[in-house]
Design an enzyme around this catalytic site. Structure first.
Site, mmCIF file in Angstrom:
data_model
loop_
_atom_site.group_PDB
_atom_site.id
_atom_site.type_symbol
_atom_site.label_atom_id
_atom_site.label_comp_id
_atom_site.label_asym_id
_atom_site.label_seq_id
_atom_site.Cartn_x
_atom_site.Cartn_y
_atom_site.Cartn_z
ATOM 1 N N ASN A 164 0.844 -1.209 0.000
ATOM 2 C CA ASN A 164 0.000 0.000 0.000
ATOM 3 C C ASN A 164 0.876 1.255 0.000
ATOM 4 O O ASN A 164 1.853 1.330 0.754
ATOM 5 C CB ASN A 164 -0.857 -0.024 1.278
ATOM 6 N N HIS B 70 -4.858 9.940 -1.685
ATOM 7 C CA HIS B 70 -5.069 11.208 -0.981
ATOM 8 C C HIS B 70 -4.876 12.300 -2.032
ATOM 9 O O HIS B 70 -3.745 12.633 -2.387
ATOM 10 C CB HIS B 70 -4.065 11.363 0.164
ATOM 11 N N GLU C 105 -7.397 4.659 0.666
ATOM 12 C CA GLU C 105 -7.476 5.759 1.645
ATOM 13 C C GLU C 105 -8.006 7.027 0.994
ATOM 14 O O GLU C 105 -7.561 8.146 1.295
ATOM 15 C CB GLU C 105 -6.093 6.032 2.274
ATOM 16 N N ASP D 274 -9.411 10.341 -0.168
ATOM 17 C CA ASP D 274 -9.981 11.618 0.258
ATOM 18 C C ASP D 274 -9.513 12.662 -0.738
ATOM 19 O O ASP D 274 -8.487 12.492 -1.403
ATOM 20 C CB ASP D 274 -9.674 11.976 1.723
#
Ligand code: G3I
Length: 301
Positions: A169, A205, A232, A234
């Site tokens: 990741n 992100h 993740e 956003d």
């Protein structure tokens, strides 16, 4: 589907959120989480500092709470993260060489064994590559134990929980660039030598733009025979937020081996990005335009 989890499931995907278990007692938070998401990941509680605060003394309270919440609500669990250069307990920060290597591998074995059978996919190694143009590994205490620390971790995780998918990741890997290509070459090498790796996580992100080759980048990893996951997500607030969320969703749906999307928190106020207001729900739990854009993208086609 009228919720993210239902719409994603209709497309054979999961839709997840990072959770802080301390917030499960907040009614607004839990209502949105349970209604909209069918996958969870611990924002902090399965990391090394949380799970092994003293060497050889393991602490699974937060992780166990999350796993039982997930089971009760029909959610799968991503495990995050077995090894990372950040959020190491101070005792590990004080080790080096074979003492650190042995402690790290023991950590992987113990934690993956504890959660055996409960984890859909583990982030076995998180953020081991350098930013910038080198395409190489990040310097860290773990890297200084020898370049083979990543494959040693994957082998230990496979032995401990053969049913979990094992992921690498990282962030700033959202397009075809030197960093993502370095990771691509590692995954190709692992596949050719039989090192057990099943998936690659793209944190995503994002700021106010998305690389034009975002989908092509996912696809080139998928073509190596690994699953890809958005882990993740956003996105910085602003005129493009809803469009970028939709573009990520469409890219995942367009790549058959892209199995799911996780956003890094539930409401804007839960986010590590603070005033970026980077998530799908406002602080009162109301759906934002970005939410509608994701839901529409999931339901399209
Ligand atoms: O638990 C302590 C608390 O006891 C203490 O009083 C307080 C004072 O600062 O700190 C609390 O720990 C904080 C922890 O979050 C839990 O809230 C840490 O300081 C803080 O550094 C930590 O931040 C987390 C960060 O990882 C650490 O690097 C964020 O919540 C979390 O969202 C973030 O997540 C990472 C992913 O794991 C990997 N990818 C990037 C992503 C964003 O940075």
């Amino acid at each position: 589907g009228t919720t993210l989890r239902a719409a994603a499931a209709e497309k054979g995907r999961y839709f997840g959120a990072a959770v802080a278990t301390g917030k499960l007692s907040d009614n607004t938070y839990a209502t949105v989480l349970n209604r909209e998401f069918n996958s969870v990941v611990a924002e902090n509680e399965m990391k090394w500092d949380a799970t092994e605060p003293q060497q050889g003394r393991f602490s699974y309270g937060g992780g166990d709470r999350l796993v039982s919440h997930a089971r009760a609500n029909g959610m799968s669990v991503r495990g995050h993260a077995l090894l990372w250069h950040q959020q190491q307990p101070s005792w590990a920060q004080g080790l080096s060489g074979s003492a650190l290597r042995n402690a790290a591998i023991n950590h992987v074995t113990q934690v993956a064994t504890h959660f055996r059978g409960q984890i859909y996919a583990w982030d076995v190694v998180n953020e081991a590559f350098a930013d910038g143009g080198s395409g190489g590994r990040r310097d860290s205490n773990l890297q200084r134990t020898g370049n083979d620390w990543i494959e040693a971790a994957f082998r230990a995780a496979r032995a401990a929980d053969p049913g979990a998918k094992l992921c690498y990741n990282d962030y700033n890997t959202d397009g075809i660039n030197a960093k993502s290509t370095g990771i691509y070459n590692m995954v190709r090498d692992f596949k050719s030598r039989g090192v057990p790796i099943d998936c690659v996580g793209f944190q995503s992100h994002l700021g106010t733009t998305i690389p034009g080759d975002y989908q092509a980048n996912l696809q080139r990893f998928a073509d190596l025979g690994v699953e890809v996951q958005i882990t993740e997500l956003d996105v910085m607030t602003g005129g493009n937020q809803a469009n970028i969320y939709a573009a990520v969703t469409r890219a995942c749906l367009a790549v058959s081996r892209c199995t799911g999307i996780t956003v890094w928190g539930v409401r804007d106020c839960d986010s590590w990005r603070g005033s970026d207001n980077a998530l799908l729900f406002d602080c009162s739990g109301n759906k934002k335009a970005a939410y509608n854009a994701v839901l529409d993208a999931l339901n399209a086609g």
